[in-house]
Design an enzyme around this catalytic site. Sequence first.
Site, mmCIF file in Angstrom:
data_model
loop_
_atom_site.group_PDB
_atom_site.id
_atom_site.type_symbol
_atom_site.label_atom_id
_atom_site.label_comp_id
_atom_site.label_asym_id
_atom_site.label_seq_id
_atom_site.Cartn_x
_atom_site.Cartn_y
_atom_site.Cartn_z
ATOM 1 N N GLU A 35 59.573 -9.448 -39.401
ATOM 2 C CA GLU A 35 59.745 -8.904 -38.063
ATOM 3 C C GLU A 35 59.498 -7.369 -38.307
ATOM 4 O O GLU A 35 60.033 -6.661 -38.963
ATOM 5 C CB GLU A 35 60.954 -9.251 -37.767
ATOM 6 C CG GLU A 35 61.480 -8.505 -36.280
ATOM 7 C CD GLU A 35 62.675 -8.577 -35.686
ATOM 8 O OE1 GLU A 35 62.895 -9.106 -34.748
ATOM 9 O OE2 GLU A 35 63.757 -8.314 -36.741
ATOM 10 N N PHE A 82 65.101 -4.318 -24.634
ATOM 11 C CA PHE A 82 63.536 -4.116 -24.283
ATOM 12 C C PHE A 82 62.926 -4.869 -23.429
ATOM 13 O O PHE A 82 62.392 -4.459 -22.357
ATOM 14 C CB PHE A 82 62.589 -3.959 -25.796
ATOM 15 C CG PHE A 82 63.146 -2.942 -26.335
ATOM 16 C CD1 PHE A 82 62.890 -1.428 -26.461
ATOM 17 C CD2 PHE A 82 63.683 -3.219 -27.744
ATOM 18 C CE1 PHE A 82 63.167 -0.562 -27.616
ATOM 19 C CE2 PHE A 82 64.205 -2.455 -28.863
ATOM 20 C CZ PHE A 82 63.874 -1.089 -28.505
ATOM 21 N N GLU A 83 63.299 -6.010 -23.604
ATOM 22 C CA GLU A 83 62.886 -6.991 -22.306
ATOM 23 C C GLU A 83 63.474 -7.010 -21.030
ATOM 24 O O GLU A 83 63.043 -6.913 -19.902
ATOM 25 C CB GLU A 83 62.969 -8.423 -22.843
ATOM 26 C CG GLU A 83 62.367 -9.586 -21.843
ATOM 27 C CD GLU A 83 62.412 -11.034 -22.649
ATOM 28 O OE1 GLU A 83 61.907 -11.759 -21.846
ATOM 29 O OE2 GLU A 83 62.797 -11.115 -23.742
ATOM 30 N N GLU A 133 62.172 -1.982 -39.635
ATOM 31 C CA GLU A 133 62.474 -1.174 -38.566
ATOM 32 C C GLU A 133 62.800 0.456 -39.279
ATOM 33 O O GLU A 133 63.489 0.481 -40.254
ATOM 34 C CB GLU A 133 63.815 -1.587 -38.168
ATOM 35 C CG GLU A 133 64.525 -0.622 -37.008
ATOM 36 C CD GLU A 133 63.525 -0.227 -35.883
ATOM 37 O OE1 GLU A 133 63.333 0.847 -35.612
ATOM 38 O OE2 GLU A 133 62.872 -1.209 -35.179
ATOM 39 N N LYS A 138 50.060 6.142 -23.120
ATOM 40 C CA LYS A 138 49.177 6.814 -22.785
ATOM 41 C C LYS A 138 47.763 6.590 -23.509
ATOM 42 O O LYS A 138 47.815 6.337 -24.465
ATOM 43 C CB LYS A 138 49.504 8.386 -23.145
ATOM 44 C CG LYS A 138 50.642 8.707 -22.497
ATOM 45 C CD LYS A 138 51.062 10.347 -22.702
ATOM 46 C CE LYS A 138 52.393 10.767 -21.762
ATOM 47 N NZ LYS A 138 52.951 12.184 -22.327
ATOM 48 N N ASP A 142 55.932 -0.672 -29.728
ATOM 49 C CA ASP A 142 55.818 0.348 -29.046
ATOM 50 C C ASP A 142 54.431 0.520 -28.231
ATOM 51 O O ASP A 142 53.301 0.165 -28.927
ATOM 52 C CB ASP A 142 55.502 1.737 -29.776
ATOM 53 C CG ASP A 142 55.808 3.105 -29.012
ATOM 54 O OD1 ASP A 142 55.422 3.214 -28.224
ATOM 55 O OD2 ASP A 142 56.492 4.066 -29.719
ATOM 56 N N ASP A 152 57.243 2.019 -43.866
ATOM 57 C CA ASP A 152 56.211 1.692 -42.916
ATOM 58 C C ASP A 152 55.865 0.307 -42.948
ATOM 59 O O ASP A 152 55.329 -0.240 -44.227
ATOM 60 C CB ASP A 152 55.001 2.678 -43.164
ATOM 61 C CG ASP A 152 53.794 2.285 -42.152
ATOM 62 O OD1 ASP A 152 54.026 2.527 -41.108
ATOM 63 O OD2 ASP A 152 52.649 2.131 -42.808
#
Length: 220
Positions: free
Chosen positions: A56, A201-202, A81, A135, A131, A108
Site C-alpha cells: 500500500e 480523504f474520500e 507512509e 497545481k 497526493d 520513500d
Amino acid sequence: MREVLTYTRRGSRFTPKQQAAWDTYAEQWVIPDEAADLPDFSFAEWFGREAPLVVEIGGGVGEATAALAATRPEVNILALEVWGPGVAEGLGRVGEVGATNVRFSSVDAVWTLEHLIAPDSISELWTFFPDPWHKKRHHKRRLVNPEYAAMIASRLAPGGLWRLATDWADYAEQMVEVLDAEPLLEGGVVERWAERPVTKFERKGIAKDRVITDLAYRRV
C-alpha cells in the site's frame, strides 16, 4: 534520494493516543529506515513468514490498511507512509482490529519498490487517494507517471492487480492515459471496490462534490 518527490513530510507531533499506539506496536510492526540499507534485508524476515505480498502506497492514518488487513490474514501487507503521526495512528487501528499481518515503513515508496522489491513479486498494490499535486507546475510530482508506472508494473507478479482511487478528475484522466499506455498492464476505470472502506480523504472529496474514480489494472 530523488530530486523530485511524490510527497512532502508534514508535522511529526503525536497525539497521546498515537503515542500510546506507537509505544505498543512500533517495535513489532515498524521497519526502521536504517534497516533498508542492510545488505541482507528481507521483508519475509520482518513479517516472520513467506506469504503473498500486498503493498500500500500512502496509507494515511491506516483506515483502509486496518480494514483490509483484518479480512486478508493470509497476505503480508507492507504499508508505505512517510507521515509519522499517520503511521502511529495506523498502528493503533491495525492493533484494534486484531490484525498482525501489516508492517509499516516510512522509506520513500518509489525507492522501496525499485531497490527492495524484486520484479514479479507483488500480488496486489493499493494506491488510494495519492497526493494529487493539483497545481499544474507540480504535476511532475505525481506518482502515476510513465516512468514510475513502468517500474511499478514490473514489480507486480503476472496476474497481480494495481488498485487505485482518486477524487481529482484530471488525475484520474492522467492515470488512465499513463496506465493504458503501459504494455505490462491492462484495465481501466471500474466500479468502486466494495471492500475498500470510505476513508477521511474520500469523505473530504465527497464533501466538496468531487467524483470518486476507482481504477484497476492487471499485470499481463
